[in-house]
Write a protein that holds these residues in place. Structure first.
Motif, mmCIF file in Angstrom:
data_model
loop_
_atom_site.group_PDB
_atom_site.id
_atom_site.type_symbol
_atom_site.label_atom_id
_atom_site.label_comp_id
_atom_site.label_asym_id
_atom_site.label_seq_id
_atom_site.Cartn_x
_atom_site.Cartn_y
_atom_site.Cartn_z
ATOM 1 N N GLY A 186 74.331 20.833 52.216
ATOM 2 C CA GLY A 186 74.547 20.480 50.820
ATOM 3 C C GLY A 186 73.285 20.433 49.983
ATOM 4 O O GLY A 186 73.330 20.114 48.800
ATOM 5 N N ILE A 187 72.140 20.762 50.579
ATOM 6 C CA ILE A 187 70.858 20.708 49.873
ATOM 7 C C ILE A 187 70.565 22.064 49.249
ATOM 8 O O ILE A 187 70.784 23.108 49.871
ATOM 9 C CB ILE A 187 69.718 20.305 50.822
ATOM 10 N N LYS A 188 70.072 22.059 48.018
ATOM 11 C CA LYS A 188 69.651 23.286 47.354
ATOM 12 C C LYS A 188 68.195 23.144 46.924
ATOM 13 O O LYS A 188 67.737 22.049 46.590
ATOM 14 C CB LYS A 188 70.526 23.566 46.127
ATOM 15 N N LYS A 189 67.477 24.254 46.942
ATOM 16 C CA LYS A 189 66.092 24.257 46.472
ATOM 17 C C LYS A 189 66.015 25.084 45.193
ATOM 18 O O LYS A 189 66.853 25.958 44.945
ATOM 19 C CB LYS A 189 65.150 24.846 47.522
ATOM 20 N N LEU A 190 65.021 24.805 44.385
ATOM 21 C CA LEU A 190 64.774 25.587 43.175
ATOM 22 C C LEU A 190 63.835 26.732 43.527
ATOM 23 O O LEU A 190 62.750 26.514 44.059
ATOM 24 C CB LEU A 190 64.141 24.710 42.089
ATOM 25 N N GLN A 191 64.263 27.962 43.230
ATOM 26 C CA GLN A 191 63.392 29.129 43.405
ATOM 27 C C GLN A 191 63.100 29.690 42.019
ATOM 28 O O GLN A 191 64.014 30.036 41.283
ATOM 29 C CB GLN A 191 64.059 30.191 44.282
ATOM 30 N N ILE A 192 61.824 29.762 41.672
ATOM 31 C CA ILE A 192 61.448 30.097 40.303
ATOM 32 C C ILE A 192 60.312 31.127 40.292
ATOM 33 O O ILE A 192 59.416 31.077 41.129
ATOM 34 C CB ILE A 192 61.049 28.817 39.527
ATOM 35 N N ASN A 193 60.389 32.055 39.362
ATOM 36 C CA ASN A 193 59.348 33.065 39.195
ATOM 37 C C ASN A 193 58.398 32.650 38.076
ATOM 38 O O ASN A 193 58.813 31.998 37.110
ATOM 39 C CB ASN A 193 59.958 34.430 38.869
ATOM 40 N N LEU A 194 57.154 33.056 38.177
ATOM 41 C CA LEU A 194 56.173 32.747 37.148
ATOM 42 C C LEU A 194 55.084 33.808 37.158
ATOM 43 O O LEU A 194 54.869 34.483 38.161
ATOM 44 C CB LEU A 194 55.552 31.360 37.373
ATOM 45 N N VAL A 195 54.442 33.970 36.024
ATOM 46 C CA VAL A 195 53.305 34.874 35.904
ATOM 47 C C VAL A 195 52.090 34.031 35.548
ATOM 48 O O VAL A 195 52.166 33.173 34.648
ATOM 49 C CB VAL A 195 53.543 35.942 34.815
ATOM 50 N N VAL A 196 50.982 34.246 36.245
ATOM 51 C CA VAL A 196 49.765 33.469 35.998
ATOM 52 C C VAL A 196 48.580 34.390 35.787
ATOM 53 O O VAL A 196 48.513 35.480 36.358
ATOM 54 C CB VAL A 196 49.462 32.506 37.170
ATOM 55 N N GLU A 197 47.660 33.946 34.931
ATOM 56 C CA GLU A 197 46.356 34.592 34.825
ATOM 57 C C GLU A 197 45.480 33.992 35.917
ATOM 58 O O GLU A 197 45.251 32.776 35.953
ATOM 59 C CB GLU A 197 45.747 34.365 33.444
ATOM 60 N N ASP A 198 45.003 34.846 36.821
ATOM 61 C CA ASP A 198 44.327 34.377 38.024
ATOM 62 C C ASP A 198 43.126 33.474 37.740
ATOM 63 O O ASP A 198 42.861 32.525 38.484
ATOM 64 C CB ASP A 198 43.882 35.573 38.873
ATOM 65 N N GLU A 199 42.378 33.770 36.670
ATOM 66 C CA GLU A 199 41.165 33.001 36.385
ATOM 67 C C GLU A 199 41.464 31.659 35.708
ATOM 68 O O GLU A 199 40.608 30.792 35.662
ATOM 69 C CB GLU A 199 40.218 33.818 35.508
ATOM 70 N N LYS A 200 42.671 31.518 35.182
ATOM 71 C CA LYS A 200 42.994 30.299 34.419
ATOM 72 C C LYS A 200 43.889 29.328 35.176
ATOM 73 O O LYS A 200 43.855 28.126 34.920
ATOM 74 C CB LYS A 200 43.670 30.675 33.094
ATOM 75 N N VAL A 201 44.714 29.853 36.089
ATOM 76 C CA VAL A 201 45.702 28.997 36.750
ATOM 77 C C VAL A 201 45.444 28.960 38.250
ATOM 78 O O VAL A 201 45.411 29.997 38.913
ATOM 79 C CB VAL A 201 47.138 29.498 36.486
#
Length: 228
Positions: A186-201
């Motif tokens: 009954g457990i669910k996880k959040l799967q999320i996509n993101l874009v990052v600037e390597d030098e900033k994040v």
């Protein structure tokens, strides 16, 4: 042989390089090649230093309960796999043909005396190339990341967890699509996509900020990462 050491920095750098353009050690699905390589690593690779190895390690770890069901020969050592192993088994007839550009050696050969005209032409081309590069602004290096955010249990308010994650703002961070994925009981996880600037994040700092939501978040994992 292929991989010879997955404990030292050199060995992990080789693994990280191998996984830059691959999801698995061998082939396009998880197999015993991933299992034996996974077991040869003593601890999770550092995400900042070995991002591709870190992504692969956590992805393979999610199959840990089903290792015995994965295809392949579990008796083969991890040294069977890796760059040199591929080079040895590759049929020379399968090697790609050289591009036409390779027929002209712009950088000459140290073993032969260079023709002054060739040297002059090379220097001219290098100067033109440098001038062209200086006239262009270097684009920011970016990566697309798939992140798993795991709750404590089946009673965790996943809607609130999702809202809290999306509320995080950083310069160089853009959230993408997301979904809830069932993991069992009954457990669910959040799967999320993101874009990052390597030098900033920093993904490590981002994960730490997400996990500060202690009422909802148990842990986070980078399951996929690809340079844009």
């Amino acid at each position: 042989m292929g991989f010879t050491d997955l404990v030292s920095d050199g060995g992990l750098q080789l693994l990280n390089s191998w996984l830059t353009t691959r999801s698995y050690i061998s082939g396009y699905t998880p197999s015993q090649a991933d299992v034996v390589t996974f077991k040869a690593i003593k601890e999770t690779p550092a995400v900042e230093k070995y991002p591709h190895a870190y992504r692969w390690y956590n992805h393979v770890k999610s199959y840990e309960a089903d290792f015995s069901t994965l295809p392949g020969d579990p008796s083969k050592p991890f040294t069977t796999y890796g760059p040199e192993a591929v080079a040895v088994t590759q049929n020379p007839k399968d090697a790609p043909e050289a591009d036409d550009d390779d027929e002209v050696d712009l950088f000459g050969s140290e073993e032969e005396e260079e023709d002054p005209e060739v040297v002059a032409e090379r220097e001219k081309r290098l100067a033109d190339y440098k001038k062209k590069k200086e006239g262009k602004a270097k684009p920011a290096a970016k990566s697309i990341v798939t992140l798993d955010v795991k709750p404590w249990d089946d009673e965790t308010d996943m809607d609130q967890l999702t809202k809290n994650v999306l509320a995080i703002e950083m310069e160089g961070l853009v959230w993408g699509g997301h979904k809830l994925v069932a993991v069992g009981f009954g457990i669910k996880k959040l799967q999320i996509n993101l874009v990052v600037e390597d030098e900033k994040v920093s993904l490590e700092d981002l994960a730490q900020q997400i996990e500060e939501d202690e009422d909802h978040v148990q842990s986070t994992d980078v399951v996929a990462m690809q340079k844009l």
